[in-house]
Design a protein around this motif. Structure first.
Motif, PDB file in Angstrom:
ATOM      1  N   ARG A 338       0.855  -1.200   0.079  1.00 42.13           N
ATOM      2  CA  ARG A 338       0.097  -0.212  -0.178  1.00 42.13           C
ATOM      3  C   ARG A 338       1.022   1.057   0.187  1.00 42.13           C
ATOM      4  NH1 ARG A 338      -5.371   0.199   0.814  1.00 42.13           N
ATOM      5  NH2 ARG A 338      -5.575  -1.938   1.711  1.00 42.13           N
ATOM      6  N   ALA A 339       2.151   1.058   0.644  1.00 44.61           N
ATOM      7  CA  ALA A 339       2.808   2.202   1.022  1.00 44.61           C
ATOM      8  C   ALA A 339       3.163   2.844  -0.575  1.00 44.61           C
ATOM      9  CB  ALA A 339       3.847   2.290   2.375  1.00 44.61           C
ATOM     10  N   MET A 340       3.742   1.487  -1.191  1.00 49.62           N
ATOM     11  CA  MET A 340       4.841   1.571  -2.742  1.00 49.62           C
ATOM     12  C   MET A 340       3.557   2.211  -4.226  1.00 49.62           C
ATOM     13  SD  MET A 340       6.227  -2.264  -2.233  1.00 49.62           S
ATOM     14  CE  MET A 340       6.764  -2.451  -4.210  1.00 49.62           C
ATOM     15  N   ASN A 341       2.822   2.280  -3.403  1.00 45.95           N
ATOM     16  CA  ASN A 341       0.987   2.658  -4.316  1.00 45.95           C
ATOM     17  C   ASN A 341       1.744   4.089  -4.024  1.00 45.95           C
ATOM     18  OD1 ASN A 341      -0.855   2.041  -6.017  1.00 45.95           O
ATOM     19  ND2 ASN A 341      -1.838   3.382  -4.446  1.00 45.95           N
ATOM     20  N   LYS A 342       1.083   4.093  -2.548  1.00 45.15           N
ATOM     21  CA  LYS A 342       0.872   5.462  -2.406  1.00 45.15           C
ATOM     22  C   LYS A 342       2.014   6.374  -2.675  1.00 45.15           C
ATOM     23  CE  LYS A 342      -0.444   8.493   1.799  1.00 45.15           C
ATOM     24  NZ  LYS A 342       0.960   9.763   1.820  1.00 45.15           N
ATOM     25  N   ILE A 343       3.113   6.433  -2.126  1.00 46.00           N
ATOM     26  CA  ILE A 343       3.981   7.281  -2.498  1.00 46.00           C
ATOM     27  C   ILE A 343       5.168   7.186  -4.042  1.00 46.00           C
ATOM     28  CG2 ILE A 343       6.923   7.138  -1.723  1.00 46.00           C
ATOM     29  CD1 ILE A 343       5.538   5.628   1.154  1.00 46.00           C
ATOM     30  N   GLY A 344       5.026   5.512  -4.385  1.00 48.01           N
ATOM     31  CA  GLY A 344       5.221   5.839  -5.842  1.00 48.01           C
ATOM     32  C   GLY A 344       6.688   4.472  -5.851  1.00 48.01           C
ATOM     33  N   GLU A 345       6.061   4.115  -6.106  1.00 46.35           N
ATOM     34  CA  GLU A 345       7.612   2.440  -7.123  1.00 46.35           C
ATOM     35  C   GLU A 345       8.880   3.018  -7.142  1.00 46.35           C
ATOM     36  OE1 GLU A 345       7.985  -1.929  -8.916  1.00 46.35           O
ATOM     37  OE2 GLU A 345       5.974  -1.077  -8.971  1.00 46.35           O
ATOM     38  N   LYS A 394      -1.081   0.544 -13.119  1.00 42.92           N
ATOM     39  CA  LYS A 394      -0.126   0.676 -14.090  1.00 42.92           C
ATOM     40  C   LYS A 394      -0.287  -1.072 -14.006  1.00 42.92           C
ATOM     41  CE  LYS A 394       2.125   4.460 -14.945  1.00 42.92           C
ATOM     42  NZ  LYS A 394       3.965   5.626 -15.167  1.00 42.92           N
ATOM     43  N   GLU A 395      -0.321  -2.174 -12.998  1.00 37.30           N
ATOM     44  CA  GLU A 395      -0.138  -3.096 -13.231  1.00 37.30           C
ATOM     45  C   GLU A 395      -1.381  -3.817 -12.713  1.00 37.30           C
ATOM     46  OE1 GLU A 395       1.898  -1.502 -10.958  1.00 37.30           O
ATOM     47  OE2 GLU A 395       3.726  -1.422 -12.575  1.00 37.30           O
ATOM     48  N   LEU A 396      -2.297  -3.656 -12.522  1.00 36.02           N
ATOM     49  CA  LEU A 396      -3.381  -3.588 -12.603  1.00 36.02           C
ATOM     50  C   LEU A 396      -4.382  -4.517 -13.700  1.00 36.02           C
ATOM     51  CD1 LEU A 396      -5.385  -4.235  -9.312  1.00 36.02           C
ATOM     52  CD2 LEU A 396      -6.643  -1.660 -10.841  1.00 36.02           C
ATOM     53  N   ALA A 397      -4.718  -5.971 -13.801  1.00 38.08           N
ATOM     54  CA  ALA A 397      -4.649  -6.421 -14.610  1.00 38.08           C
ATOM     55  C   ALA A 397      -6.112  -5.933 -15.589  1.00 38.08           C
ATOM     56  CB  ALA A 397      -5.441  -8.651 -14.998  1.00 38.08           C
ATOM     57  N   VAL A 398      -6.871  -5.585 -14.698  1.00 38.99           N
ATOM     58  CA  VAL A 398      -8.074  -5.214 -15.487  1.00 38.99           C
ATOM     59  C   VAL A 398      -8.016  -3.738 -15.939  1.00 38.99           C
ATOM     60  CG1 VAL A 398     -10.499  -4.145 -14.784  1.00 38.99           C
ATOM     61  CG2 VAL A 398      -9.784  -6.502 -14.041  1.00 38.99           C
ATOM     62  N   THR A 399      -8.908  -3.190 -16.627  1.00 36.79           N
ATOM     63  CA  THR A 399      -8.340  -1.919 -17.145  1.00 36.79           C
ATOM     64  C   THR A 399      -9.843  -1.186 -17.324  1.00 36.79           C
ATOM     65  OG1 THR A 399      -9.086  -1.904 -19.744  1.00 36.79           O
ATOM     66  CG2 THR A 399      -6.292  -2.606 -19.124  1.00 36.79           C
ATOM     67  N   LEU A 418     -12.384   0.783  -9.890  1.00 33.38           N
ATOM     68  CA  LEU A 418     -10.576   0.674 -10.634  1.00 33.38           C
ATOM     69  C   LEU A 418     -10.160   0.671  -8.767  1.00 33.38           C
ATOM     70  CD1 LEU A 418      -9.379   2.560 -13.354  1.00 33.38           C
ATOM     71  CD2 LEU A 418      -9.380  -0.137 -13.292  1.00 33.38           C
ATOM     72  N   ASN A 419     -10.374   2.049  -7.932  1.00 31.63           N
ATOM     73  CA  ASN A 419      -9.597   1.684  -6.980  1.00 31.63           C
ATOM     74  C   ASN A 419      -9.597   0.393  -5.659  1.00 31.63           C
ATOM     75  OD1 ASN A 419      -7.660   4.459  -7.206  1.00 31.63           O
ATOM     76  ND2 ASN A 419      -9.978   5.248  -7.141  1.00 31.63           N
ATOM     77  N   GLU A 420     -11.402   0.361  -6.019  1.00 32.82           N
ATOM     78  CA  GLU A 420     -11.684  -0.507  -5.044  1.00 32.82           C
ATOM     79  C   GLU A 420     -10.982  -1.690  -5.435  1.00 32.82           C
ATOM     80  OE1 GLU A 420     -15.749  -3.509  -4.924  1.00 32.82           O
ATOM     81  OE2 GLU A 420     -15.924  -1.356  -5.800  1.00 32.82           O
ATOM     82  N   LEU A 421     -10.877  -1.921  -6.496  1.00 25.06           N
ATOM     83  CA  LEU A 421     -10.194  -4.085  -7.559  1.00 25.06           C
ATOM     84  C   LEU A 421      -8.045  -3.204  -7.059  1.00 25.06           C
ATOM     85  CD1 LEU A 421     -11.301  -3.849 -10.899  1.00 25.06           C
ATOM     86  CD2 LEU A 421     -12.423  -5.413  -8.899  1.00 25.06           C
ATOM     87  N   LEU A 422      -7.614  -1.943  -7.226  1.00 27.41           N
ATOM     88  CA  LEU A 422      -6.611  -2.286  -6.578  1.00 27.41           C
ATOM     89  C   LEU A 422      -6.384  -2.415  -4.815  1.00 27.41           C
ATOM     90  CD1 LEU A 422      -3.695  -0.534  -7.400  1.00 27.41           C
ATOM     91  CD2 LEU A 422      -4.524   1.741  -6.552  1.00 27.41           C
ATOM     92  N   ASN A 423      -7.209  -1.453  -4.303  1.00 24.82           N
ATOM     93  CA  ASN A 423      -7.279  -2.129  -2.888  1.00 24.82           C
ATOM     94  C   ASN A 423      -7.559  -3.879  -2.165  1.00 24.82           C
ATOM     95  OD1 ASN A 423      -6.452  -0.035  -1.681  1.00 24.82           O
ATOM     96  ND2 ASN A 423      -9.095   0.776  -2.105  1.00 24.82           N
ATOM     97  N   LEU A 424      -8.217  -3.610  -3.511  1.00 20.34           N
ATOM     98  CA  LEU A 424      -7.974  -5.585  -3.151  1.00 20.34           C
ATOM     99  C   LEU A 424      -7.172  -6.460  -3.081  1.00 20.34           C
ATOM    100  CD1 LEU A 424     -10.053  -8.454  -3.052  1.00 20.34           C
ATOM    101  CD2 LEU A 424     -10.645  -7.893  -5.214  1.00 20.34           C
ATOM    102  N   VAL A 425      -6.869  -6.299  -4.469  1.00 20.80           N
ATOM    103  CA  VAL A 425      -5.151  -6.787  -4.883  1.00 20.80           C
ATOM    104  C   VAL A 425      -3.839  -5.951  -4.268  1.00 20.80           C
ATOM    105  CG1 VAL A 425      -5.932  -7.376  -7.211  1.00 20.80           C
ATOM    106  CG2 VAL A 425      -4.467  -5.207  -6.755  1.00 20.80           C
ATOM    107  N   ILE A 426      -3.640  -5.299  -3.924  1.00 26.41           N
ATOM    108  CA  ILE A 426      -2.976  -4.911  -2.439  1.00 26.41           C
ATOM    109  C   ILE A 426      -2.925  -5.927  -1.200  1.00 26.41           C
ATOM    110  CG2 ILE A 426      -1.967  -2.874  -0.667  1.00 26.41           C
ATOM    111  CD1 ILE A 426      -3.022  -0.993  -2.904  1.00 26.41           C
ATOM    112  N   GLU A 427      -3.684  -6.378  -1.005  1.00 30.15           N
ATOM    113  CA  GLU A 427      -4.570  -7.425  -0.432  1.00 30.15           C
ATOM    114  C   GLU A 427      -4.450  -8.704  -0.330  1.00 30.15           C
ATOM    115  OE1 GLU A 427      -7.419  -6.100   2.679  1.00 30.15           O
ATOM    116  OE2 GLU A 427      -7.735  -4.614   2.541  1.00 30.15           O
ATOM    117  N   ASN A 428      -4.677  -8.883  -1.482  1.00 25.70           N
ATOM    118  CA  ASN A 428      -4.080 -10.351  -1.736  1.00 25.70           C
ATOM    119  C   ASN A 428      -3.801 -10.171  -3.362  1.00 25.70           C
ATOM    120  OD1 ASN A 428      -6.481 -11.329  -0.365  1.00 25.70           O
ATOM    121  ND2 ASN A 428      -7.129  -9.636  -0.445  1.00 25.70           N
TER     122      ASN A 428
END
Length: 447
Positions: A338-345, A394-399, A418-428
């Motif tokens: 989550r931090a990597m996504n927030k701050i920037g990889e 950018k890495e989210l499988a669904v566009t 998209l944000n909902e899905l991002l939070n989902l895959v950050i955890e899983n």
């Protein structure tokens, strides 16, 4: 010292010998001579000569006018350019930077007399050896920055020399002569006449040297007050909290010393707490608090970097790091992703260096605990990278296109999904496949 030999590059030797063979004097001069004596690799080689510009041009096949009105032409040899400048005497300076006019001379001493510091006012060729009229060799041995002649005159001619003097001291590990310091103090206000671009170059060179702490000297001499008053405010702001043992400014200096000499990192540490003076509050027990100071620091950092004409890439990286310099998390894969996504990889490795430098510049209070957490975050980050589990939009499988096909309206609805899905895959992160996410969308599950 006349027998001191400098290994001149072949092209430099060729230019000097060509000028000499036609009856002119010619020498390598300035920083290249200084660095050669110190055993450092010169960044470039400048040549000074008694030949007039047109006389120099007549001797070489490829030249172009770099600043011919000031006596400088560039000789092109083997795809490299070498500046060759006629001995000159500078006229009156009217803008604290450039002489209104110059007079060419055949006298080397008169040319060396106009230069800034003794260590930069030496010339060399194989025939005469070191030409050192003003004690530059002695000052190199003493590790001293000293003006040629009268310090006030040298700084009144070119105000940028004030900041250059501190920069040279930082880069070379030298001290500054007391008379030179006094001249800097008196003439510091004239730095207002120097362009932001010139200030920026000298500041970056000082900050990325092995002694960034010499910004303290710049503060004591009234130099930072002119182009970086935010630093002066930090130096004057106490931190009455168990987490700190220095003023904000001294903490900033120690933080810069604790991080490697990279431009982005040093600028981040310089600016990371600029918001603290404005955001400081005191509680009833006399303890200081700086809540939300990172947000204020980000705004100030952006203002400073724009004022000093930094490029957009530097501005964006530094301000993101400043905003997130105090962001902390438990060292779990979910929280680190989550931090990597927030701050920037792209800047997350920088972020960890910033955090460590910040902690090491604080008091001993809970330091071991903070460093242990950071060690664990770094280990977790390394494991995430190794497993390829970092996730962002950018890495989210669904566009967005996939969501439109699923019947969603472009705009807010897709953005929220998209944000909902991002939070989902950050955890899983194992769910980040198109088939899994589309199945999730079509079955309309809740996160």
């Amino acid at each position: 010292m006349d027998n001191f030999n400098i290994k001149l590059p072949d092209d430099v030797q060729f230019i000097i010998h060509t000028l000499q063979s036609h009856g002119f004097e010619a020498y390598a001069v300035g920083g290249c001579v200084r660095d050669s004596i110190l055993g450092r690799e010169p960044g470039d080689w400048d040549i000074t000569t008694s030949a007039m510009p047109e006389e120099t041009k007549a001797l070489f096949d490829k030249t172009f006018d770099t600043g011919i009105e000031h006596g400088t032409i560039t000789v092109l040899l083997n795809h490299e350019g070498y500046e060759v400048t006629t001995y000159r005497i500078d006229g009156k300076y009217e803008d604290s930077r450039h002489p209104k006019e110059v007079t060419f001379t055949r006298n080397l001493k008169e040319d060396l007399l106009r230069r800034d510091f003794t260590i930069n006012a030496m010339a060399y060729n194989d025939k005469d050896g070191i030409v050192d009229i003003f004690g530059g060799m002695q000052d190199l041995e003493k590790h001293m920055i000293r003006c040629v002649g009268n310090a006030k005159e040298r700084f009144s001619e070119d105000a940028l020399r004030i900041l250059r003097g501190v920069r040279f001291a930082a880069q070379l590990g030298f001290e500054i002569d007391e008379e030179t310091k006094e001249g800097m103090r008196l003439l510091a206000p004239t730095l207002e006449n120097i362009s932001a671009e010139r200030i920026q170059v000298e500041l970056v060179k000082m900050l990325t040297s092995d002694r960034p702490e010499l910004i303290r000297t710049a503060y004591e001499l009234g130099i930072t007050k002119i182009f970086l008053p935010e630093f002066d405010r930090m130096m004057e702001t106490e931190q009455e909290t168990p987490h700190h043992m220095y003023t904000v400014g001294e903490h900033t200096i120690h933080a810069m010393m604790n991080v490697r000499n990279d431009k982005i990192l040093r600028l981040t540490m310089l600016l990371h707490d600029t918001g603290k003076p404005e955001y400081k509050t005191m509680d009833e027990d006399g303890v200081a608090h700086f809540k939300m100071h990172a947000l204020g620091s980000e705004c100030i950092a952006k203002e400073v970097l724009r004022r000093l004409k930094f490029d957009n890439d530097t501005l964006h990286k530094v301000t993101r790091l400043v905003l997130n310099h105090d962001y902390r998390m438990p060292a779990t894969p979910k929280n680190v992703r989550r931090a990597m996504n927030k701050i920037g990889e792209d800047i997350f490795p920088y972020y960890m260096e910033v955090r460590r430098a910040d902690v090491l510049a604080q008091s001993e209070y809970r330091r071991a605990e903070k460093l242990k957490n950071l060690d664990e975050v770094e280990q977790t980050y390394a494991e995430i990278i190794e497993k390829g589990q970092c996730v962002s939009l950018k890495e989210l499988a669904v566009t967005g296109r996939d969501l439109i096909r699923a019947g969603m309206k472009p705009g807010k609805e897709i953005g929220e999904k998209l944000n909902e899905l991002l939070n989902l895959v950050i955890e899983n992160p194992e769910m980040n496949t198109k088939e899994t996410l589309l199945n999730y969308i079509y079955t309309d599950k809740e996160v």
